[in-house]
Scaffold this active site. Structure first.
Site, PDB file in Angstrom:
ATOM      1  N   GLU A 294       0.804  -1.222   0.000  1.00 12.16           N
ATOM      2  CA  GLU A 294       0.000   0.000   0.000  1.00 12.16           C
ATOM      3  C   GLU A 294       0.836   1.270   0.000  1.00 12.16           C
ATOM      4  OE1 GLU A 294       0.252  -1.333   4.335  1.00 12.16           O
ATOM      5  OE2 GLU A 294      -0.006  -2.248   2.390  1.00 12.16           O
ATOM      6  N   ASP A 336      15.620  15.899 -32.879  1.00  6.47           N
ATOM      7  CA  ASP A 336      15.635  16.802 -34.013  1.00  6.47           C
ATOM      8  C   ASP A 336      17.046  17.401 -34.110  1.00  6.47           C
ATOM      9  OD1 ASP A 336      14.676  18.452 -36.087  1.00  6.47           O
ATOM     10  OD2 ASP A 336      14.368  20.088 -34.678  1.00  6.47           O
ATOM     11  N   ASP A 606      12.342  20.994 -30.859  1.00  5.99           N
ATOM     12  CA  ASP A 606      12.101  22.391 -30.479  1.00  5.99           C
ATOM     13  C   ASP A 606      11.105  23.109 -31.380  1.00  5.99           C
ATOM     14  OD1 ASP A 606      13.694  22.541 -32.783  1.00  5.99           O
ATOM     15  OD2 ASP A 606      14.560  24.451 -32.151  1.00  5.99           O
ATOM     16  N   ASP A 610       7.840  19.158 -34.386  1.00  3.04           N
ATOM     17  CA  ASP A 610       8.251  18.116 -33.442  1.00  3.04           C
ATOM     18  C   ASP A 610       7.145  17.745 -32.446  1.00  3.04           C
ATOM     19  OD1 ASP A 610      10.894  17.973 -34.458  1.00  3.04           O
ATOM     20  OD2 ASP A 610      11.413  19.769 -33.328  1.00  3.04           O
ATOM     21  N   ASN A 674       5.075 -13.891   3.919  1.00  3.40           N
ATOM     22  CA  ASN A 674       4.249 -13.912   5.134  1.00  3.40           C
ATOM     23  C   ASN A 674       2.916 -14.600   4.893  1.00  3.40           C
ATOM     24  OD1 ASN A 674       6.101 -12.662   6.746  1.00  3.40           O
ATOM     25  ND2 ASN A 674       5.242 -10.612   6.523  1.00  3.40           N
ATOM     26  N   ASN A 699       2.580  -4.854   9.276  1.00  4.68           N
ATOM     27  CA  ASN A 699       2.669  -4.256   7.943  1.00  4.68           C
ATOM     28  C   ASN A 699       2.977  -2.759   8.021  1.00  4.68           C
ATOM     29  OD1 ASN A 699       2.517  -5.013   5.184  1.00  4.68           O
ATOM     30  ND2 ASN A 699       0.603  -3.879   4.972  1.00  4.68           N
ATOM     31  N   ASP A 703       6.259  -0.996   6.568  1.00  5.45           N
ATOM     32  CA  ASP A 703       6.121   0.085   5.586  1.00  5.45           C
ATOM     33  C   ASP A 703       6.874   1.331   6.028  1.00  5.45           C
ATOM     34  OD1 ASP A 703       4.647  -1.339   3.782  1.00  5.45           O
ATOM     35  OD2 ASP A 703       2.702  -0.689   4.542  1.00  5.45           O
TER      36      ASP A 703
END
Length: 858
Positions: A294, A336, A606, A610, A674, A699, A703
């Protein structure tokens, strides 16, 4: 949508490519111009002369796009289920992670794409139009096919038009083609045999402008039907998913597949063995949360934001966060030429005498000519006058007085100034096109001596010029003539441009940026293949490529690409490094062909031409001098004229991706291990192997220990080649490393069951496994984070080391803390800590062995 009749000769033939009479017939040409009534009818039919309008994203729409992520949706569902089942702690943890990840990304991407708006701003001027037999000024948006317009120096071409008459007309269409020099336009019949309409000499396009001359033209296409408008439409559509986006999504679905197998298995096994289906459901829900990484949205966003800040310090704007990782994954950079690799402006490269030797006098006379002439000035005059030091050195104002000027015209293609020096001698200095001017010379100056210009010397001089042209130089000739002065200032004319002395040649080029060669070498060292994609001609392109160290032997032209289908082009793109005479559609097709072959492709450009390629690429890069539309279509903008930042961007991208992969490997393999342990424990234990609140606490702590991963270092060998998503390798890593942790979980189960007799003491069992799980998960970060031997050959950053220590200490303290009873923990026996030490040593050794085996297999 605007439609016009087209001659049915070919599916690719457009009206603008047909003979004049057919164009006039197709647009309903009226010689005296349209009447106001007819113009109003056509305006209703074809619409305003405006390019595609892109609706800016509303804040809510932008938020929705950020929420449309499989991992965010999965976490939100788990959070909602946790809330409905009364698990407030899990709900808070999950939604905090989701909100942090989404909000950070949302704030970084608030610079909405204004590309189409910039295009509309460019066409908000007026044009001179013939209506009802007289010329009137009208807003550009009121033009319709069939209108007759007048063009003059400085005008912007208001639509795609066919020339009816033209005098000395030169058009700058660099933003469309990438060619720095203006091109001459005329009324001659021609066709775009190679499929490149931009090369038609009798057509002028919206987005270009008149450098010099005058013309009357017939409007053929307006609005979205123009070449320019088609580009606006192509960049207003939604951007396709990049390599990074696809990788994140594929990983999310990998975790969902794991979850779809393991969560029902845990639910069924616990329900059947414990006969408490509500408890089994809550535990399987905790397993689902435990299996889900998460923190991934936040870890990804923090990593990318950290990279964006690092790039900002290098004067680089990162508009889309994901583009930083794509920088690191990029294995092909298409670029380019004009304004990107080159400086985007003409400079005076060489000043040579008639035998090809450098000559200061050629430069001096060239400067005096450009300094004093007052007629039509062009880019080459600007390049000569850039040598401002000559004004003081020559004392142009003090030593020379302007007597007269013979202005430039497009028939003679030359101009002259007549100056008087301090001795009273008049000097006529003439510069112009090579062939015409050499023919007017009867003598030549070589090494300070004046000699007759023999045919052999003339051929030798032309050979020098041809050699310069073959290298991509634009060359003009310089000649002079000494004339007696007098008390009265004579009037000079074209007839005085005769019996001249050939002095030499000035050669001009749009040169590479100073940093281009070194930057391209460094990219090659990082295994990034560079390809040149330009609208310019092959001669100049090859010259620039040779200057920056790129091979120009394999060169593919736009006319050849036009004959290829997508499959043929996909095979060809790997064989060629240089592509010339391209139109925007060609550039976009090349990008997509490379992507089709599995390349993560960047594009640097540029110009207006392009923009489609910038948007199609996995990472679009524009430079300091780019037009607004290119900057707005890109993901990254280089604010300084220094291409070396490309190498730093690639390294930063690889570092960021390395840290993201570290988290995914650690979190996914650990969580999978786990849960694999949970399935086995659920089958033989008479109680839950760990309480739901303990699973979530475990957990959460794990984390937190990984929140400092964005600060971590990466090994130098990680940066030597592009890094892409390899889901199969990731899956293999999870499937092998995860069960390794389960081996030691099962060993812990055995010790708790048989050594500490936990058959009737579930609280002690829960506590023992919780502590072992926290210690192994947290410490194994340091094994998985590197391909080398941890602590010896590679050491984590101090913040990561510190959080690791804090978490294992906190995990141990929780078992004896005031929260122990609430969390269901009890104190552990002293002997347990001895067993735990042995388990940790064995776990690190076995994981290192498996990791090395997986690295060799990959």
């Amino acid at each position: 949508m605007q439609t016009l009749p087209v001659k049915k000769t070919s599916t690719k033939t457009r009206l603008i490519d047909l003979p004049l009479k057919e164009i006039q017939s197709g647009v309903g040409f009226i010689s005296g111009g349209l009447t106001q009534e007819e113009a109003a009818t056509r305006l209703a039919k074809y619409g305003f002369n405006e390019v595609a309008k892109e609706k800016p994203l509303s804040p809510w729409r932008r938020l929705l796009i950020n929420l449309k992520n499989p991992l965010v949706i999965l976490l939100a569902i788990l959070g909602l289920v946790s809330y409905l089942t009364g698990d407030v702690r899990a709900t808070i943890v999950i939604f905090v992670m989701v909100i942090l990840g989404v909000v950070l990304r949302y704030l970084q991407e608030m610079r909405a794409d204004k590309a189409a708006e910039k295009l509309r701003a460019m066409v908000s001027t007026h044009a001179t139009v013939c209506r009802d037999g007289r010329d009137v000024e009208l807003p550009l948006k009121m033009l319709v096919p069939g209108d007759i317009i007048r063009l003059g120096s400085g005008d912007m071409v208001p639509a795609d038009v066919r020339l009816l008459s033209a005098k000395d007309l030169f058009i700058n269409q660099a933003a469309l083609t990438g060619e720095a020099m203006p091109v001459e336009k005329n009324t001659d019949e021609c066709s775009s045999a190679n499929g490149n309409e931009l090369e038609l000499s009798n057509i002028c396009f919206l987005g270009s402008n008149v450098v010099s001359g005058t013309a009357t033209a017939l409007v053929v296409y307006t609005g979205n039907m123009t070449f320019f408008g088609s580009l606006a439409h192509s960049i207003s559509v939604e951007r396709e998913l990049t390599s990074f986006d696809k990788g994140i999504n594929r990983f999310t679905w990998l975790m969902i597949r794991f979850m779809m197998v393991m969560v029902p298995a845990v639910f069924i096994i616990n329900g059947l063995s414990k006969h408490n289906w509500l408890e089994a459901f809550l535990f399987s829900l905790a397993v689902a949360v435990g299996l889900t990484p998460e923190m991934l949205p936040m870890i990804v966003t923090v990593n990318l934001s950290k990279g964006a800040l690092a790039m900002a310090r290098k004067k680089v704007i990162v508009k889309r966060l994901n583009s930083i990782q794509n920088f690191g994954a990029m294995d092909v950079l298409c670029t380019d030429k004009t304004g990107t690799i080159t400086m985007g402006r003409i400079i005076l490269e060489q000043h040579l005498d008639a035998v090809g030797k450098p000559s200061q006098k050629v430069l001096d006379f060239g400067y005096l000519n450009s300094y004093y002439h007052t007629g039509l000035k062009n880019l080459m005059d600007d390049a000569i006058r850039d040598h401002e030091e000559l004004e003081g050195g020559l004392k142009a104002r003090e030593k020379y007085k302007k007597i007269d000027e013979i202005p430039f015209d497009f028939v003679r293609k030359r101009m002259s100034v007549v100056l008087e020096d301090t001795t009273g001698l008049n000097i006529l200095i003439c510069k112009g096109a090579v062939e015409g001017l050499i023919d007017l010379c009867s003598k030549v100056e070589i090494n300070g001596g004046i000699l007759d210009l023999h045919p052999q010397q003339r051929l030798e001089s032309l050979k020098i010029v041809n050699g310069l042209n073959s290298q991509g130089f634009r060359v003009i000739t310089l000649a002079y003539k000494l004339l007696p002065g007098g008390p009265d200032e004579p009037v000079y004319s074209v007839k005085d441009e005769s019996d001249l002395i050939l002095l030499g040649f000035l050669s001009f080029l749009d040169p590479p940026k100073e940093s281009a060669t070194e930057a391209l070498k460094k990219l090659a060292n990082l295994k990034v293949d560079v390809k040149i994609l330009t609208g310019d001609n092959e001669v100049i392109t090859a010259c620039i490529c040779n200057k920056v160290g790129l091979s120009s032997e394999n060169l593919l032209l736009g006319s050849q690409i036009e004959t290829m289908n997508d499959d043929e082009l996909a095979e060809a793109v790997n064989q060629y490094s240089v592509f010339a005479r391209l139109v925007p559609a060609h550039k976009q097709r090349i990008i997509k062909a490379l992507q089709k072959k599995g390349h993560v492709t960047g594009f640097m450009g540029d110009g207006i031409n392009d923009a489609p390629a910038l948007k199609a690429a996995d990472i679009g890069i524009s430079v300091d001098s780019a037009v607004d539309i290119a900057k707005e279509s890109s993901d990254i903008i280089l604010l300084e004229n220094n291409l070396l930042v490309l190498e730093q961007g690639v390294l930063e991208g690889r570092k960021i991706f390395g840290n993201i992969i570290k988290y995914i490997k650690m979190a996914a393999s650990s969580n999978f291990g786990n849960m694999f342990s949970v399935i086995g424990a659920s089958a033989f234990l008479p109680y839950l192997p760990m309480l739901p609140i303990q699973v979530l606490t475990n957990n959460l702590l794990y984390d937190f220990s990984q929140t400092t991963i964005p600060t971590d270092n990466i090994d130098s060998d990680w940066s030597i080649k592009p890094r892409k998503w390899a889901i199969n390798e990731l899956q293999r890593f999870i499937l092998f490393i995860g069960p390794v942790s389960s081996i030691f979980d099962y060993l812990t189960f055995f010790i708790m069951w048989y050594v500490f007799h936990c058959k009737d003491n579930p609280a002690l069992f829960h506590t023992g496994w919780f502590v072992e799980s926290i210690f192994t998960q947290t410490l194994i970060i340091h094994v998985i984070r590197t391909n080398k031997i941890p602590f010896i050959q590679s050491r984590a950053s101090w913040p990561l080391i510190l959080t690791s220590v804090i978490i294992v200490v906190l995990g141990a303290w929780l078992t004896i803390s005031p929260l122990a009873e609430t969390l269901g923990f009890v104190p552990l026996p002293s002997l347990y800590w001895l067993f735990l030490s042995g388990i940790l040593v064995l776990y690190i050794l076995l994981t290192q062995l498996i990791k090395n085996w997986l690295i060799r297999k990959s």
